[in-house]
Design a protein around this motif. Structure first.
Motif, short mmCIF file in Angstrom:
data_model
loop_
_atom_site.label_atom_id
_atom_site.label_comp_id
_atom_site.label_asym_id
_atom_site.label_seq_id
_atom_site.Cartn_x
_atom_site.Cartn_y
_atom_site.Cartn_z
N THR A 45 -56.44 -77.09 53.26
CA THR A 45 -56.03 -78.03 53.88
C THR A 45 -55.89 -77.43 55.58
O THR A 45 -55.29 -78.12 56.20
CB THR A 45 -54.46 -78.28 53.75
N GLN A 79 -50.05 -81.94 55.17
CA GLN A 79 -51.10 -81.99 54.05
C GLN A 79 -50.59 -81.19 52.92
O GLN A 79 -51.32 -81.40 51.88
CB GLN A 79 -52.12 -81.31 55.17
N LYS A 104 -54.44 -85.29 61.68
CA LYS A 104 -53.56 -84.63 60.88
C LYS A 104 -53.16 -85.90 60.01
O LYS A 104 -52.81 -85.66 58.82
CB LYS A 104 -52.40 -83.83 61.27
N THR A 108 -53.40 -86.16 55.83
CA THR A 108 -52.45 -86.60 55.01
C THR A 108 -52.49 -87.64 54.12
O THR A 108 -52.26 -87.64 53.01
CB THR A 108 -51.04 -86.74 55.76
#
Length: 397
Positions: A45, A79, A104, A108
């Motif tokens: 991640t 995440q 981001k 997610t």
């Protein structure tokens, strides 16, 4: 309660999902010290956050899992929680500030989480998450102020000592404080002689102000492009742990962070986000009294918003003396530009942009301002060019 046994247990649980990230020597960043980089920007991640969120979720009861998960995050914790929830087949809702990088937010969602964008900062997203948690009974996964989350982050401390047992100091980014709380607890428990230092962005120095002031303080605002550590109020648990186990805290400016991102990219071929680069910025700009030591800089994440990357690189070039702007007041007649450019060229500078302004009302009618953007090696070369121009009779504004 945080214990060394809990951190070791977290390391055992995380074997199935988290990488043991490399610790690499960075001679180009070393200066007087030997600098090593703990590359959590290459973690699954793209951030250390997976460690704490995954371990926390692994310790939930079946009842807590059935209620579903809610979390708040500027991006990296989101995440980590989303991936851990996906692996455990638990429905997940993440509250994120609406200014979080699009990359981001989308990452997610790709891990299967539902995202609720909240106006303004992380702290506002946290307030919204608490509101929903109370209304719907979901299980909250706090990004930093939780013993299990802190234990998960502490596994990085175990790895550092395993990879470099004689480390003299470890420099760690601070936002809410979960990362440095776990790392410092692990390192000080196993090697009390190893120093642990924390770094915050100067525009979001909530933990710095709290520790220096001796009480937990809340900022009115958090202003930094290092969104991962833009926290107005640090955690209660983390404040106590940092006050106990961390040797000192410093701050770095956004310009210094940009210079560190550029150095990591150019010299180490590593991409870091602002929050991840603050540790390197502290080492580069000598924020702590360290000479001839083995220093580990924890690069906590690499999820930088590509939309600001160009601006960050430009600011890093300016900060390191690699790009400079000169404004020269000239009599507006033929040959003046040639004279300026010949001096710059002779001294090894490279002109990349020129702007000629003869309309400023504050100068003589037969004068002009010549604005020159140039590429240079360092600040010493910039000063050399300025000195030579002045010696040749040119007036720098």
């Amino acid at each position: 309660m945080l214990t060394l046994d809990k951190i070791y247990h977290a390391a055992f649980v995380l074997k199935e999902v988290a990488r043991k990230t490399d610790l690499i020597v960075a001679p180009a960043l070393s200066g007087e010290n030997t600098v090593y980089l703990k590359t959590e920007n290459l973690q699954v991640t793209g951030s250390f956050k997976l460690r704490g969120s995954y371990y926390k979720i692994s310790q939930l009861t079946e009842e807590e899992k059935e209620r579903g998960i809610i979390a708040c995050s500027a991006g990296n914790h989101a995440q980590g929680v989303a991936l851990a929830s996906q692996k455990s087949n638990i429905p997940c809702l993440i509250c994120m500030p609406d200014g979080a990088p699009i990359s981001k937010v989308e990452a997610t969602k790709q891990y299967g989480a539902e995202v609720c964008l909240v106006k303004d900062t992380y702290d506002d997203a946290y307030a919204k998450a608490i509101e929903i948690q109370k209304e719907e009974g979901k299980t909250l996964i706090h990004p930093f102020d939780d013993d299990d989350v802190i234990a998960g982050q502490g596994t990085i401390g175990l790895e550092i000592l395993d990879q470099l047992a004689d480390a003299d100091a470890v420099i760690v980014p601070i936002g809410g404080g979960g990362l440095i709380s776990g790392v410092s607890f692990a390192i000080k428990s196993l090697n009390p002689n190893c120093k642990v230092y924390g770094v915050q962005a100067a525009g979001a120095a909530s933990m710095y102000n709290s520790v220096k002031g001796g009480e937990l303080l809340t900022l009115d605002s958090a202003n930094t492009f290092a969104d991962g550590i833009a926290v107005k109020r640090p955690g209660d648990k983390t404040f106590e742990l940092i006050s106990t186990y961390v040797d000192d805290i410093a701050t770095v400016s956004d310009d210094e962070i940009a210079a560190a991102i550029l150095a990591l990219m150019e010299k180490q071929k590593l991409v870091s986000e602002g929050a991840g680069a603050v540790s390197v910025a502290a080492a580069m700009f000598n924020k702590f009294d360290l000479h001839g030591k083995k220093i580990v800089c924890l690069v906590s994440g690499g999820n930088i918003d590509v939309n600001i990357l160009n601006r960050v690189i430009t600011r890093g070039l300016i900060m390191s003396g690699r790009r400079s702007t000169l404004t020269v007041a000239l009599v507006d007649k033929p040959g003046q530009l040639l004279g300026v450019s010949e001096i710059i060229s002779h001294l090894g500078g490279n002109v990349i942009a020129v702007h000629h302004d003869s309309s400023d009302p504050n100068m003589d009618i037969n004068s002009c301002f010549l604005r020159i953007v140039m590429e240079t090696r360092d600040e010493a070369q910039v000063q050399q060019i300025k000195t030579e121009l002045i010696s040749a009779g040119f007036h720098l504004v």
